[in-house]
Write a protein that holds these residues in place. Structure first.
Motif: not given
Lengths: 378, 378
Positions: B80-81, B84-85, B88, B90, B110-116
């Motif tokens: 789900r995450f 969506e990520i 979106k 950039p 410059k967007a940085e996601f950290n997913l478990n």
């Protein structure tokens, strides 16, 4: 009652008045649409007793015949069935005729419907409104003013007055304010009133949303009459009545900070998209809260941390960033709503510390303002 | 694991495998998407244990670099995450890297996601399917065969076998049949099997609907392998696995009448629209039942009567109308579904009396057939 009518005009009018018809009404006749055929044309009315909409279809427009009246009269037909039927009629011309006992024939091509109608005498009368003190706004400006405020009304009935938008007309200026006590939207415009009248009314947000859907995006003037407990919007061929909310709207002027400690000018779209991304992980874990931190060199960081799911951060460079360092948390949804409501590519954000409301404005335009309360996160 | 990938390709693949991911699974790891980076590219997998979808993104296509692998490896991320990520992000390029403890960094601009992440070793293995006895169907034909049958499967679990579509391959012909015991849809096509294999399987309707959404409308061949309890569809870069339904599909051949007493040829669109109109008043009062009566001069009447609301009737002229007079009632929804599934502008309807099932076919085309049981209304 007997007339023929161009289907497209009938469909459009039915669609407009349907916006006032509720299927959950306790007054059975209000599940219907009232149809009146008179010498000038056909008038349709829908109402849920809070909002009433009247749509007029003239016999002729631009020298085209739209309606032919063979016998004047009136009837009330079940809105749900009538609206579905007119949409699906096979031909461009529709014939409507009331026979005995309110039974109504709707004919188009070889399709013939017989609907059980209701007694039009039982349909409530629309409020009589004195139109002396009307003021006028172009439809497109009116739609913008609604769009930029109505989203901020409260959806909770705890304080019913906050479910409406406060309209104040003073000294030739109309100010519209909506707040749900977590955020506030304000929009003002200079209005040609013609008189020195002043008003202070609270219009239900729901009514304004429905009105906005019916109005065309043109510069045609909409006439507005505000009485003690009703407001009437008169557009071309449309009358839109809404009740007003009872009670005094809170004084919001002292909520808006006059000074500020951190001032930022930033590209609205970049700011919005970074918040949107940061909110992806924040949606459920932390009530949609994201964090903004000022960094060096006019940079800001938008971030969010949901231990269960993960974290996200993004830097954006502001066009201008002046004043104190700041770390502030806010509802991503509220800021995104505000940014979508504002026009222009660059916006100003004025902060007065992490615990005080902050203000978002379009650059060089003080006709609109969005105020948002931050969220405590410690 | 570390790679960079073109965002558009990642978004498309995630969207495809998401169709197999259910948020209501009892197996926690199946709420995730498995991502494997290997020397040829990146493979994504989604599964709800009934349906599994594998999508492969090659390192290069048409001499464009799509994926650059820096370190092979694998991870499972919350679907789900993650979905969506990626939508979106950039920039056009996305970097993905697994750090310690399955923590995964997704970077774009410059967007940085950290997913478990979750341990990929815990993700169930897809079924191993021998591909020896595959047969092939062009994707657009396969989609048409699904579209023309799947709507007729049963939505009730009373007889689970009827929630699937019966696929029978015999003598180089594929026959697809769906029925909910009130109506039946049949579609057949000549298939180039290459071997003398024959199959008789029941594929869940839900699986076929999802497959249909993923396939492109091209004439590219889809390879199909049917085993005892699984079916595998292989399209370009996509593997689609579905379990088969257990049990014997009922013999439907004797349901289809071979003789008829009233035969009608009619414009499909006019017939459909008249039924649609008549059903407007029938929807709740009478379980969506409309009535067809033959009249003189090749005319038929479609009508419906709901005493509370009103009545409707419409005449249509058939192109041909032969045999006995007839009055028959049927579910408007079933006949409309059938007419929408058939192609062609004119259709044949063969009736065998008011109490017997009737058959709708496209003219001069016996590859598809829709059978409908009438409704008793006396």
């Amino acid at each position: 009652m007997k007339f023929t009518i161009q289907r497209d005009h009938l469909v459009q009018s039915v669609q407009d008045v349907m916006k006032a018809v509720s299927s959950r009404t306790t007054i059975p006749i209000l599940t219907g649409i009232k149809i009146v055929a008179h010498s000038e044309g056909v008038t349709l009315t829908g109402s849920d007793s809070d909002v009433s909409i009247e749509s007029f279809i003239p016999t002729e427009e631009n020298e085209n015949v739209i309606v032919e009246i063979f016998q004047q009269g009136s009837i009330v037909l079940q809105a749900r069935f009538f609206s579905e039927i007119v949409k699906k009629l096979p031909m461009d011309i529709v014939e409507m005729e009331v026979a005995n006992n309110h039974s109504t024939v709707i004919r188009s091509g070889k399709a013939e419907f017989n609907l059980n109608g209701l007694d039009p005498e039982e349909y409530p009368h629309l409020p009589q409104i004195e139109e002396e003190n009307a003021f006028k706004i172009p439809a497109d400006l009116l739609k913008a003013m609604i769009r930029q405020t109505v989203f901020a009304v409260s959806t909770s009935e705890t304080r019913p007055i906050l479910t409406g938008v406060n309209w104040r007309l003073e000294n030739g200026e109309l100010i519209c304010i909506a707040t749900d006590s977590h955020r506030l939207a304000l929009r003002k415009a200079v209005i040609n009133t013609g008189s020195q009248s002043s008003y202070n009314a609270v219009i239900p947000g729901k009514s304004l949303s429905e009105l906005s859907k019916i109005l065309d995006d043109t510069s045609d003037l909409v006439e507005i009459v505000i009485t003690e407990n009703q407001v009437l919007f008169k557009a071309k061929h449309i009358l839109f009545f809404s009740r007003l909310l009872d009670g005094n709207y809170p004084d919001t002027s002292r909520l808006i900070p006059t000074d500020s400690k951190t001032n930022m000018t930033i590209n609205s779209r970049e700011f919005l998209q970074a918040i949107d991304r940061a909110s992806l992980l924040a949606k459920e874990a932390r009530n949609n809260v994201v964090k903004l931190s000022t960094l060096a060199d006019k940079n800001i960081e938008i971030s969010s941390n949901s231990p269960e799911i993960g974290k996200v951060s993004e830097e954006i460079q502001a066009a201008e960033l002046l004043g104190e360092e700041l770390k502030i948390s806010f509802s991503a949804k509220y800021v995104m709503d505000a940014l979508k409501a504002l026009e222009g590519t660059e916006i100003n954000v004025n902060f007065t510390g992490a615990m005080r409301p902050f203000v978002i404005r379009t650059i060089e335009d003080d006709s609109m303002l969005q105020l948002i309360l931050p969220v405590r996160t410690y």
